[in-house]
Design an enzyme around this catalytic site. Sequence first.
Site, PDB file in Angstrom:
ATOM      1  N   LYS A  84       0.858  -1.190   0.000  1.00 32.16           N
ATOM      2  CA  LYS A  84       0.000   0.000   0.000  1.00 32.16           C
ATOM      3  C   LYS A  84       0.892   1.237   0.000  1.00 32.16           C
ATOM      4  CE  LYS A  84      -3.908   1.921   2.646  1.00 32.16           C
ATOM      5  NZ  LYS A  84      -4.783   1.727   3.809  1.00 32.16           N
ATOM      6  N   SER A 108      -9.647   1.764   2.750  1.00 28.28           N
ATOM      7  CA  SER A 108      -8.761   2.486   1.861  1.00 28.28           C
ATOM      8  C   SER A 108      -7.727   1.615   1.154  1.00 28.28           C
ATOM      9  CB  SER A 108      -8.040   3.588   2.634  1.00 28.28           C
ATOM     10  OG  SER A 108      -7.206   3.027   3.627  1.00 28.28           O
ATOM     11  N   SER A 164      -9.892  -0.524   6.869  1.00 23.46           N
ATOM     12  CA  SER A 164      -9.248  -0.374   5.565  1.00 23.46           C
ATOM     13  C   SER A 164      -8.585  -1.621   4.993  1.00 23.46           C
ATOM     14  CB  SER A 164      -8.225   0.748   5.617  1.00 23.46           C
ATOM     15  OG  SER A 164      -8.882   1.955   5.364  1.00 23.46           O
TER      16      SER A 164
HETATM   17  N1  GLN Z   1     -13.162   4.465   6.442  1.00 18.45           N
HETATM   18  C1  GLN Z   1     -12.369   4.894   7.545  1.00 18.45           C
HETATM   19  C2  GLN Z   1     -11.922   6.310   7.357  1.00 18.45           C
HETATM   20  O1  GLN Z   1     -12.198   6.866   6.354  1.00 18.45           O
HETATM   21  C3  GLN Z   1     -11.227   3.983   7.797  1.00 18.45           C
HETATM   22  C4  GLN Z   1     -10.106   4.095   6.861  1.00 18.45           C
HETATM   23  C5  GLN Z   1      -8.957   3.234   7.298  1.00 18.45           C
HETATM   24  O2  GLN Z   1      -9.131   2.223   7.965  1.00 18.45           O
HETATM   25  N2  GLN Z   1      -7.755   3.679   6.967  1.00 18.45           N
HETATM   26  O3  GLN Z   1     -11.301   6.868   8.192  1.00 18.45           O
END
Ligand code: GLN
Length: 484
Positions: free
Chosen positions: A78, A153, A177
Amino acid sequence: MKLNELTIKEASEKLAKKEISSVELTQACIDRVKKVDPKLNAFLFLAEQSAMLAAKEADKQIANNANTFLTGIPYAVKDNILVKGTKTTAASKILENYESTYDATVIKRLSQAAPVMLGKTNLDEFAMGASTENSAFGPTRNPFDLERVAGGSSGGSAAAVAADEAIFALGSDTAGSIRQPASFCGVVGLKPTYGRVSRYGLIAMCSSLDQIGVLTKTVEDTAISFQLLAGQDEFDTTTLPKHVPDYTRSLNLDVRGVKIGIPKEFFIEGLDQEVRNIIQSAIKQFETLGAEIIETSLPNVPYSVAAYYIITPVEISANLSRFDGIRYGLSVAGKSLDEVYFKSRSKGFGAEVKRRIMIGSYASSAGYFDAYYKKAKQIQTLIRDDFTKAFEKVDLLLTPVSPHAAFKIGEKADPLAMYLEDVFTGPLNLAGVPGLSVPAGATESGLPVNLQLVAPHFQEEKLIQAGHAFEQALGLKLKPRLTG
Ligand code: GLN
């Protein structure tokens, strides 16, 4: 079977027997990326040359029988995790030309086994989002349906593994994410206990919740790849000096007599009927395997999304202040230092990042700190206590990962609708406990749906044990029909 379709286990056995070489395996992955990634946009950067060099080195190690399970295995990272000498953008314009000057601890640890780093994968900008649509470089598309999101994400990592571009991938998880994109793409995703894996070299979003984990094709591969990541690191003082067990040992254990709690707060009105049915049959499957199913409750879980969207923006507003147009990345000229800050940040950050910096600055400002941030932290304690209490009676919890399968690109334009994506995954981060997202079925239209297993702090081996037993019993083989 094509080489890029192999699991870590299968590929490493073939490598060890010299039936295939890492150069061939790596080439197969690179060819696949070139074929399908123009459609998917899972990769932001393909490290073709250095990957082929690494593959040659790995082959030498294998020739000398100096190989371990991960030697010569191509994997993707990532793009918020630093790999020395490669670009790391966090999918943000502000870091578009930033090159990492050191390796994250996870990369260093993996390097001991000499796997092959294929490239960097797409994400929501700075990992803020649940669909990869917040990437400054375009969304990642779901390999099962190109009109739909891959989740986020870590959408790029999930799509790359699902589409057999990489044998496994690294992701990060702050409120889902890793687990939610794993569910949308039908792969396995592990969010470890907070403090199990070093965050050194992970671009911080919400430091008190972020964890690095793996996305793999099977639970066995999760055990193999996670093994090297886990453990204390002197560069991250939140990692704890806990013993790291041999995770592959748990693969041989069944679930007879294991107590699995089903928390009622996860079976709410908004849960899609098809997802509900898939999770219900998974529960039955566990019963057939000899697990004891117990209804349980985590009463404060319904407040998690509200608490998370105060705690996280507050930390974001502090963490992202380092991107000032001076120290890293994009810099826009101005007449004063203030103007450089203002112009660089205005141009470099996307809308969601700016929204969170504003909310976070507001919620942590002198007059509002007690009303917002302090309250949210108190709720976090209650949620953590809920999990502790539940684990006095059960060994594991089982829940859905997401209320639905992958949604259409553009479907959730309202930020609040996107925030609700974290409803079942965020509570684990707030409590610090580990979670495993395991393929459990597919909707009628062929979209993957995973279930989530939750264990007490530092008991990832229980997740691997139950996840593996379930996966073996189910025998599900979901493959996208991607042509290219
Ligand atoms: N959807 C969550 C956010 O927007 C989690 C994202 C993540 O786990 N990095 O913060």
